[in-house]
Design an enzyme around this catalytic site. Sequence first.
Site, PDB file in Angstrom:
ATOM      1  N   VAL A 181       2.535  -6.347   2.998  1.00  0.00           N
ATOM      2  CA  VAL A 181       3.085  -5.307   3.883  1.00  0.00           C
ATOM      3  C   VAL A 181       2.113  -4.125   3.971  1.00  0.00           C
ATOM      4  O   VAL A 181       2.518  -2.971   4.185  1.00  0.00           O
ATOM      5  CB  VAL A 181       4.491  -4.857   3.427  1.00  0.00           C
ATOM      6  CG1 VAL A 181       5.495  -5.992   3.574  1.00  0.00           C
ATOM      7  CG2 VAL A 181       4.481  -4.340   1.991  1.00  0.00           C
ATOM      8  N   ASP A 217       8.242  -2.040   6.448  1.00  0.00           N
ATOM      9  CA  ASP A 217       8.015  -3.099   5.456  1.00  0.00           C
ATOM     10  C   ASP A 217       9.316  -3.740   4.988  1.00  0.00           C
ATOM     11  O   ASP A 217       9.351  -4.939   4.689  1.00  0.00           O
ATOM     12  CB  ASP A 217       7.231  -2.542   4.268  1.00  0.00           C
ATOM     13  CG  ASP A 217       5.868  -2.026   4.686  1.00  0.00           C
ATOM     14  OD1 ASP A 217       5.275  -1.202   3.954  1.00  0.00           O
ATOM     15  OD2 ASP A 217       5.381  -2.432   5.762  1.00  0.00           O
ATOM     16  N   ASP A 232       0.888  -1.180   0.000  1.00  0.00           N
ATOM     17  CA  ASP A 232       0.000   0.000   0.000  1.00  0.00           C
ATOM     18  C   ASP A 232       0.920   1.223   0.000  1.00  0.00           C
ATOM     19  O   ASP A 232       0.938   2.021   0.924  1.00  0.00           O
ATOM     20  CB  ASP A 232      -0.954   0.001   1.194  1.00  0.00           C
ATOM     21  CG  ASP A 232      -0.225   0.026   2.537  1.00  0.00           C
ATOM     22  OD1 ASP A 232      -0.811   0.585   3.499  1.00  0.00           O
ATOM     23  OD2 ASP A 232       0.907  -0.479   2.643  1.00  0.00           O
ATOM     24  N   ASP A 262       6.904   1.144   2.141  1.00  0.00           N
ATOM     25  CA  ASP A 262       6.611   0.112   1.137  1.00  0.00           C
ATOM     26  C   ASP A 262       7.558   0.275  -0.055  1.00  0.00           C
ATOM     27  O   ASP A 262       8.043  -0.700  -0.620  1.00  0.00           O
ATOM     28  CB  ASP A 262       5.178   0.252   0.620  1.00  0.00           C
ATOM     29  CG  ASP A 262       4.128   0.147   1.694  1.00  0.00           C
ATOM     30  OD1 ASP A 262       4.029   1.075   2.516  1.00  0.00           O
ATOM     31  OD2 ASP A 262       3.411  -0.865   1.723  1.00  0.00           O
TER      32      ASP A 262
END
Length: 303
Positions: free
Chosen positions: A121, A236, A10, A15
Site C-alpha cells: 500500500v 490503503d 509507507d 497506512d
Amino acid sequence: MPQKVILDVDTGGDDAVAILLAGHHPALELVAVTVTHGNAPLSVTLDNTLRVMQAGGLAHIPVYAGAHSPLIGPPIPTHRYQSETLPVPPSTLRAQPKHAVEFLIAYYLGPHGTETIYMPVGPQTNMALALRLEPRLVQRIPRIVTMAGAYQEGNVTPSAEFNVLADPEAAQVVFSSGIPITMIGLEVTSQAPVSEEVVKKTFALGTPQAQIAARLMQREIDWFREHLGVDGQIFDACAVAAVIDPALVETRPMRVCIELQGQWTRGRTVADVSGHHRQPANADVGIHIDRERFYQVLYDGLA
Ligand code: RIB
Ligand code: CA
C-alpha cells in the site's frame, strides 16, 4: 481459518488505519509488516509504523525495514502532512534485524508462502527487489492486493497516482511478474470517502485501535478539506477491506502497463479499460466499492 496477509506500508495516516484493520479484523492474520520509503523517508515511515503497532495493540507482530529509496528515480516530493510523525505516542519497539526483502524471500519460499496474500500500500520497491533477487517468488505468492494506480486520473499528476509514481520501475516489475494482482486504485478509494460520522462511530467503539484510527481519519479529513477542498480518503484501508470481503469491490480484468518514459505521463497505470486492445489481462482492477459495507468492515475490525 483467517486469511494470512503481509502488509507493506509507507506509514502515513491511511497506512496506519490499514495496519489497525488488518491486525485486528478476525478474517485476517497479519503475519508481518514490511516498511518502505514513500510518504516520507524510511526513518519516518518506520517510526510511524512502530508507533501504530505498539499503541494499536499489535506489538506482537514483526516489523521489517525495507527500501530507503526508489529503484531508479529520485524520491518524489510529498506534502508535509504525509511526511510528519503521526500523532501517536513514541514506540519502544524495534524493527527485526533482517531486511524486509530478505524476509519476504525467506517467507515466501517457506511453508506458508503460498497461503499468504501480499499487500503493498505504498511504493512497490521491496517486492520488486525480492522478485529480482528470487524469481521463484512468482510461483509462490498467491495474489498481490495493492492500493496503487488509477485507470483515469492520477492524484500527483493528471497521469499518476502517488504509490506508482513514487517508484514506477518497481510497479513495472510487479505488474509484469505474472503474479495474480488485484489493483485497488483511485477510482475505488474515491468512492469511499471518510466523514465526521465515520470518525464519530469509530471513536465510539472505544478500543485503543479504534481511537487511534478515529484520530487519524479526522486528520485526513482536515488536511484534504483545507488543502484540496475535497473529502478525505483512507486509500490503503480499501485494499485491506477488499481482502476481508472480496465481494465489497467489483473488479474487471484489464491489461495494466506502467508508463516509465513520458514527460507528462511517467507513473501512469495505462489500463486497457474497454478490453478492445485484446491484450491478456494482468490485473483485476477495482471499478466499484460498496461504501457502506466497507465502513461496516472497518467498524467490525476496530471494535
Ligand atoms: O495515492 C494514495 C497513496 O498515497 C496511499 O497509499 C497513501 O498512503 C499515499 O501514500
Ligand atoms: Ca500508503
